[in-house]
Design an enzyme around this catalytic site. Structure first.
Site, PDB file in Angstrom:
ATOM      1  N   HIS A 217       0.808  -1.231   0.000  1.00  0.00           N
ATOM      2  CA  HIS A 217       0.000   0.000   0.000  1.00  0.00           C
ATOM      3  C   HIS A 217       0.840   1.279   0.000  1.00  0.00           C
ATOM      4  O   HIS A 217       0.367   2.324  -0.413  1.00  0.00           O
ATOM      5  CB  HIS A 217      -0.968   0.004   1.195  1.00  0.00           C
ATOM      6  CG  HIS A 217      -2.018  -1.063   1.074  1.00  0.00           C
ATOM      7  ND1 HIS A 217      -3.331  -0.783   0.772  1.00  0.00           N
ATOM      8  CD2 HIS A 217      -1.926  -2.417   1.150  1.00  0.00           C
ATOM      9  CE1 HIS A 217      -4.007  -1.926   0.672  1.00  0.00           C
ATOM     10  NE2 HIS A 217      -3.177  -2.928   0.914  1.00  0.00           N
TER      11      HIS A 217
ATOM     12  N   HIS B  53      -6.826  -5.024  11.156  1.00  0.00           N
ATOM     13  CA  HIS B  53      -5.881  -5.525  10.141  1.00  0.00           C
ATOM     14  C   HIS B  53      -4.480  -5.058  10.534  1.00  0.00           C
ATOM     15  O   HIS B  53      -3.537  -5.852  10.572  1.00  0.00           O
ATOM     16  CB  HIS B  53      -6.296  -5.000   8.771  1.00  0.00           C
ATOM     17  CG  HIS B  53      -5.389  -5.419   7.658  1.00  0.00           C
ATOM     18  ND1 HIS B  53      -5.290  -6.725   7.242  1.00  0.00           N
ATOM     19  CD2 HIS B  53      -4.534  -4.712   6.864  1.00  0.00           C
ATOM     20  CE1 HIS B  53      -4.411  -6.797   6.244  1.00  0.00           C
ATOM     21  NE2 HIS B  53      -3.936  -5.595   6.007  1.00  0.00           N
TER      22      HIS B  53
ATOM     23  N   HIS C  45      -8.181  -4.450  -2.497  1.00  0.00           N
ATOM     24  CA  HIS C  45      -7.905  -5.690  -3.252  1.00  0.00           C
ATOM     25  C   HIS C  45      -9.142  -6.213  -3.989  1.00  0.00           C
ATOM     26  O   HIS C  45     -10.278  -6.030  -3.535  1.00  0.00           O
ATOM     27  CB  HIS C  45      -7.434  -6.802  -2.309  1.00  0.00           C
ATOM     28  CG  HIS C  45      -6.075  -6.572  -1.724  1.00  0.00           C
ATOM     29  ND1 HIS C  45      -4.919  -7.005  -2.340  1.00  0.00           N
ATOM     30  CD2 HIS C  45      -5.692  -5.948  -0.583  1.00  0.00           C
ATOM     31  CE1 HIS C  45      -3.872  -6.662  -1.592  1.00  0.00           C
ATOM     32  NE2 HIS C  45      -4.313  -6.020  -0.514  1.00  0.00           N
TER      33      HIS C  45
HETATM   34 ZN   LIG Z   1      -2.725  -4.776   4.375  1.00  0.00          ZN
END
Ligand SMILES: [Zn+2]
Length: 258
Positions: A63, A116, A171
């Protein structure tokens, strides 16, 4: 209204990442989560767009990896979470902050949505959400640095956004997510319909994003951990499952094994 005039397009990167490009009709742009500089530079060269802003949802290399190279060529302002693992200069974004992209006549608010990663953030306005690796279409990110309770809290924040908010995540995981979600909730007709649509799109390589928060509330098991059908599916694995984070934990562990 701020945001309604923005155009969002996807620059594919790696095998299944999307780098989101924001424009507003002027010759300037912003990108979200540029994990790789090459496809962004190629696009900027082709279009002549000037990169002014870089928005980062979390510190993972897929990212942020392209940022140093982009900054060598463009004088862009970087907005990112407070995290010492993001080593280049950036404006730190905290819950409730407003990010002003003046050259695009755009503003975004910040939500802190850990699980996450511990410092994961989302950018949103009246009709757009950049959720990184937290809210995938029909799925959610792995809990690398947080608990099921963290993810439940994060999902609750995203669920509270207006139903017509469009979710641009990091994604293209939607097809596999639908396969799993149908195991959890086989009788969900909205999910069956979404799965068919996604299979049709993916058969010709077409993007499945964005989806709306309303669609996600109807199909995404990780936004539905207080729905009877999802709790009952979790209870087949652990009879102690109740609405919310305990169901979240069981469903995520099931997905990790899937
Ligand atoms: Zn990630």
């Amino acid at each position: 209204m701020q945001g309604n005039d923005l155009n969002i397009s996807a620059i594919p990167a790696f095998s299944d990442n999307y780098i989101w490009l924001i424009t507003s009709g002027e010759n300037v742009c912003a990108v979200v989560d540029p994990g790789d500089a090459a496809p962004v530079l190629k696009f900027l060269t082709k279009t002549g767009l000037d990169l002014r802003y870089i928005l980062l949802t979390h510190h993972h290399p897929d990212h942020i990896g392209g940022v140093p190279e982009l900054l060598e060529q463009y004088d862009a302002q970087v907005f990112a979470p407070a995290d010492e693992r993001i080593r280049f200069k950036h404006q730190v974004c905290m819950e409730g902050d407003q990010v002003v992209l003046a050259d695009l006549n755009a503003k975004f608010r910040i939500l802190e949505i850990p699980a996450h990663t511990r410092s994961h953030i989302a950018f949103y306005n009246e009709n757009i959400l950049f959720s990184g690796d937290t809210l995938f279409s029909v799925g959610c990110g792995r809990f690398f640095e947080g608990t099921a309770t963290d993810m439940q809290t994060s999902m609750d924040k995203l669920a509270a956004l207006p139903a017509n908010t469009l979710n641009y995540c990091g994604h293209e995981y939607t097809q596999a997510n639908c396969e799993f979600a149908l195991q959890v909730e086989p009788d969900n007709t909205a999910l069956q319909k979404r799965s068919e649509e996604v299979n049709r799109l993916r058969a010709t390589g077409i993007i499945t994003l964005p989806s709306s928060i309303g669609e996600e509330l109807a199909t995404n098991p990780f936004l539905r951990t207080r729905e009877r059908a999802i709790i009952e599916a979790a209870q087949k694995i652990d009879p102690r499952a109740t609405a919310g984070s305990s169901t979240m934990a069981i469903i995520r562990a099931w997905k990790d094994r899937f």
